[in-house]
Write an enzyme that holds these catalytic residues in place. Structure first.
Site, short mmCIF file in Angstrom:
data_model
loop_
_atom_site.label_atom_id
_atom_site.label_comp_id
_atom_site.label_asym_id
_atom_site.label_seq_id
_atom_site.Cartn_x
_atom_site.Cartn_y
_atom_site.Cartn_z
N THR A 82 -20.78 44.64 44.47
CA THR A 82 -20.86 43.74 43.21
C THR A 82 -22.01 44.16 42.76
O THR A 82 -22.91 45.28 42.97
CB THR A 82 -20.77 42.15 43.66
OG1 THR A 82 -21.07 41.60 42.51
CG2 THR A 82 -22.21 41.97 44.81
N LYS A 86 -21.82 49.24 41.25
CA LYS A 86 -20.51 49.67 41.03
C LYS A 86 -20.58 51.09 40.43
O LYS A 86 -19.76 51.86 40.92
CB LYS A 86 -19.68 48.98 39.92
CG LYS A 86 -19.27 47.43 40.65
CD LYS A 86 -18.75 46.26 39.76
CE LYS A 86 -18.46 44.95 40.53
NZ LYS A 86 -17.90 44.05 39.78
N ASN A 107 -15.13 48.73 42.56
CA ASN A 107 -15.51 47.72 43.49
C ASN A 107 -15.12 47.60 44.80
O ASN A 107 -15.16 46.47 45.45
CB ASN A 107 -15.27 46.37 42.47
CG ASN A 107 -14.05 46.06 42.37
OD1 ASN A 107 -12.93 46.94 42.85
ND2 ASN A 107 -13.50 44.81 42.50
N GLY A 147 -21.25 43.17 27.70
CA GLY A 147 -21.37 44.04 29.01
C GLY A 147 -20.64 44.96 29.30
O GLY A 147 -19.38 45.19 29.45
N ALA A 148 -21.21 46.37 29.31
CA ALA A 148 -20.38 47.44 29.48
C ALA A 148 -20.62 48.24 30.81
O ALA A 148 -20.76 49.13 30.97
CB ALA A 148 -20.59 48.52 28.60
N GLY A 150 -20.30 47.98 35.33
CA GLY A 150 -19.17 48.25 36.26
C GLY A 150 -18.11 47.24 35.89
O GLY A 150 -16.94 47.84 35.78
N ARG A 176 -25.09 53.96 27.67
CA ARG A 176 -24.15 53.55 28.38
C ARG A 176 -22.87 53.10 27.67
O ARG A 176 -21.77 53.44 28.20
CB ARG A 176 -24.49 52.24 29.41
CG ARG A 176 -23.31 51.60 30.28
CD ARG A 176 -24.07 50.91 31.17
NE ARG A 176 -24.41 49.53 30.90
CZ ARG A 176 -24.95 48.57 31.83
NH1 ARG A 176 -25.00 48.94 33.18
NH2 ARG A 176 -25.32 47.67 31.34
N GLY A 259 -15.38 32.51 36.18
CA GLY A 259 -14.95 33.70 36.88
C GLY A 259 -14.44 33.96 38.25
O GLY A 259 -13.85 34.96 38.33
#
Length: 277
Positions: A82, A86, A107, A147-148, A150, A176, A259
């Site tokens: 986590t 990753k 993961n 968010g890019a 893992g 990234r 989530g």
């Protein structure tokens, strides 16, 4: 007076750790928030497997050494990863799936019979299955992912594979983000774009794929007030179940998607990947 046994007190009974117990580890920093031990250990119990998954706190500076040490533990069969490990985990594998190669992160990693280690990433597939199970249609929809890293990269791969109509990606790390877009374009040309801020006004589904929300004082990853009415706001943070982002979104009348669904939907994938039967 005789004391009541665990059955009478309603406590759950789990198999004791034995000398033959197989080990699994989930590595993160932080790691106290992870839900995988509760879910995977319950799965081991249902399958009658003498195995246990334990949390391992590993800092980024120590991560390579910790993974190297765990690989040498003869009765350790697999690892989960986590935040923030990753991408580093993918680099430490002997073999990588296509998803890991495109997403740039792993993961899960399993020990093969020859002692080598294979990496996979189930975040994206779990996220997409979780959305589908909640009744959210993806094909043809416009999705924004903030968010890019893992998890975000894996989710981007799965969303494109699921046939979303358009994918907008944001990450404060421009390098990234550009690297991810290049890898995605090799498989889905022209289907994804990068933006300098989360594109909220045109999205049908907006996803927080960052760790923001794990701590009470974290800032919101984006302003849900800019998301049009009737749209979906999803979060990958699993603890707390309802993050500040989701609470704020719900108060605005938006549909929210926690989530934990992403992890729940990965359990069957872990069972097959780790060959648990």
């Amino acid at each position: 007076m005789t004391s009541s046994g665990p059955e009478e007190r309603g406590a759950s009974i789990t198999p004791p750790i034995s000398g033959a117990t197989r080990l699994y580890a989930v590595l993160g920093d932080p790691v106290a928030q992870v839900r995988a031990p509760a879910l995977l250990n319950a799965l081991f119990g249902r399958l009658g497997r003498d195995a246990v998954l334990v949390p391992v706190l590993a800092t980024p500076d120590d991560f390579t050494d910790v993974v190297g040490g765990l690989k040498r533990v003869g009765n350790l069969d697999g690892m989960l990863f986590t935040v923030p490990h990753k991408a580093a985990a993918a680099r430490l594998a002997d073999r990588r799936s296509t998803v890991v190669t495109v997403a740039g992160g792993a993961n899960a990693m399993r020990r093969e019979p020859d002692g080598s280690w294979s990496a996979e990433n189930f975040d994206g597939a779990g996220f997409v299955r979780g959305l589908a199970a909640a009744g959210h249609v993806l094909r043809g929809r416009r999705v924004t992912v903030s968010g890019a890293g893992g998890a975000g990269s894996s989710i981007a791969v799965a969303l494109l594979d699921a046939g979303v109509g358009g994918l907008s990606l944001y990450d404060p790390d421009a390098e990234r983000l550009a690297a991810l877009l290049k890898r995605l374009d090799e498989h889905w040309p022209g289907r994804s774009v990068g933006t300098e801020a989360p594109e909220l006004e045109l999205a049908d589904i907006v996803v927080n794929a960052t760790p923001l929300g794990m701590r009470p004082d974290d800032p919101l990853p984006f302003d849900p007030a800019r998301v049009p009415p009737g749209r979906v706001v999803a979060d990958i943070v699993m603890k707390p179940r309802l993050t500040r982002l989701l609470k704020r979104s719900a108060s605005l009348g938006l549909t929210v998607h926690p989530g934990i669904h992403m992890l729940d939907a990965q359990l069957d994938s872990y069972r097959h990947f780790f060959r648990l039967g």
